[in-house]
Enzyme design. Structure first.
Site, mmCIF file in Angstrom:
data_model
loop_
_atom_site.group_PDB
_atom_site.id
_atom_site.type_symbol
_atom_site.label_atom_id
_atom_site.label_comp_id
_atom_site.label_asym_id
_atom_site.label_seq_id
_atom_site.Cartn_x
_atom_site.Cartn_y
_atom_site.Cartn_z
ATOM 1 N N ASP A 22 52.252 3.768 47.164
ATOM 2 C CA ASP A 22 50.945 3.471 46.561
ATOM 3 C C ASP A 22 51.050 3.409 45.047
ATOM 4 O OD1 ASP A 22 49.613 3.243 48.924
ATOM 5 O OD2 ASP A 22 48.722 5.256 48.876
ATOM 6 N N ARG A 24 55.519 6.263 58.589
ATOM 7 C CA ARG A 24 55.291 7.609 59.132
ATOM 8 C C ARG A 24 53.994 7.603 59.914
ATOM 9 N NH1 ARG A 24 55.690 12.719 55.318
ATOM 10 N NH2 ARG A 24 54.163 11.633 54.060
ATOM 11 N N ASP A 39 51.881 9.473 46.615
ATOM 12 C CA ASP A 39 52.497 8.499 47.516
ATOM 13 C C ASP A 39 53.259 7.478 46.664
ATOM 14 O OD1 ASP A 39 51.812 7.139 50.596
ATOM 15 O OD2 ASP A 39 52.733 5.931 49.012
ATOM 16 N N THR A 61 51.761 12.494 63.664
ATOM 17 C CA THR A 61 52.970 13.244 64.041
ATOM 18 C C THR A 61 53.961 13.364 62.878
ATOM 19 O OG1 THR A 61 54.151 11.253 64.688
ATOM 20 C CG2 THR A 61 52.819 12.315 66.390
HETATM 21 N N1 URA Z 1 56.176 10.038 50.761
HETATM 22 C C1 URA Z 1 55.594 9.895 49.549
HETATM 23 O O1 URA Z 1 55.406 8.775 49.068
HETATM 24 N N2 URA Z 1 55.224 11.008 48.889
HETATM 25 C C2 URA Z 1 55.439 12.241 49.354
HETATM 26 O O2 URA Z 1 55.105 13.216 48.690
HETATM 27 C C3 URA Z 1 56.055 12.363 50.625
HETATM 28 C C4 URA Z 1 56.413 11.250 51.308
#
Ligand code: URA
Length: 210
Positions: free
Chosen positions: A204, A105, A201, A109
């Site tokens: 992560d 991502r 995330d 944007t």
């Molecule tokens: N990607 C993620 O890892 N967590 C989110 O909350 C949104 C997208």
């Protein structure tokens, strides 16, 4: 709730999801829970798969017994977080073919940028299960499914752990033919495109990066 959206509200799934959401859950703990929950979600997303039969001999007699044709299934992981869901499903269906789509991502944007695409041949003849733990804006999932359809896929399902209403809407507008299976639908997305309350995330948390 739309027919194309299944929320797996089984108590085991909900329990494990709560532990995964907690910010103090360790990387190792998160990974273990993700593996376990992926087995349970795989059970739901593979419901209704076609069975063929195989002639076997039990200790008592011969029989034509139902069996999955794993080769007909393609699991597509959206890198990198998709791999966390993929591993568990592959334990259940080891003969499935596997593909990877690399999309990240753009932090400004929030649009998906493709950097890798390798999928099994003859997608038109397979049931394709796309896996990505977080259905947030829906941009990556929509882009991944656009690419798979260009490669011939016609029978596609999408499996995630958490979905935001925004992502579900975007997916259902772009790909109304694709059923979505998720463990929960959360409240909304924040300004950074994270699911609220979410779990942070997913990549992560499963790989211990930050
Ligand atoms: N990607 C993620 O890892 N967590 C989110 O909350 C949104 C997208």
């Amino acid at each position: 709730m739309s027919e194309q959206l299944t929320v797996v509200n089984h108590p085991l799934v909900q329990h494990k999801l709560t532990l995964m959401r907690e910010k103090d859950t360790s990387t190792a703990g998160f990974r273990t829970l993700l593996r376990e929950i992926s087995l349970l979600l795989a059970y739901e997303v593979t419901r209704g798969l076609d069975l063929t039969t195989k002639h076997i001999e039990t200790p008592i007699c011969g029989m034509d017994a139902p069996i999955l044709d794993g080769k007909k299934l393609a699991l597509i992981s959206i890198l990198r977080a998709g791999n966390g869901l993929l591993d568990g499903i592959l334990e259940l269906i080891p003969a499935a073919r596997v593909g990877f789509i690399g999309l990240y991502r753009d932090p400004e944007t929030l649009k998906p940028v493709q950097y890798y695409y390798k999928v099994p041949a003859e997608l038109e003849d397979r049931i394709v299960i796309v896996v990505d733990p977080m259905l947030a804006t829906g941009n990556s999932s929509v882009a991944a499914i656009d690419l798979l359809k260009k490669s011939g896929a016609r029978n596609i399902r999408f499996l995630c752990l958490l979905a935001a209403p925004e992502g579900i809407k975007r997916m259902q507008e772009a790909h109304p033919d694709v059923p979505i299976v998720t463990a929960a639908v959360d409240s909304h997305l924040n300004d950074h495109g994270y699911i609220v309350p979410g779990l942070g995330d997913a990549g992560d948390r499963m790989f211990g990066t930050k």
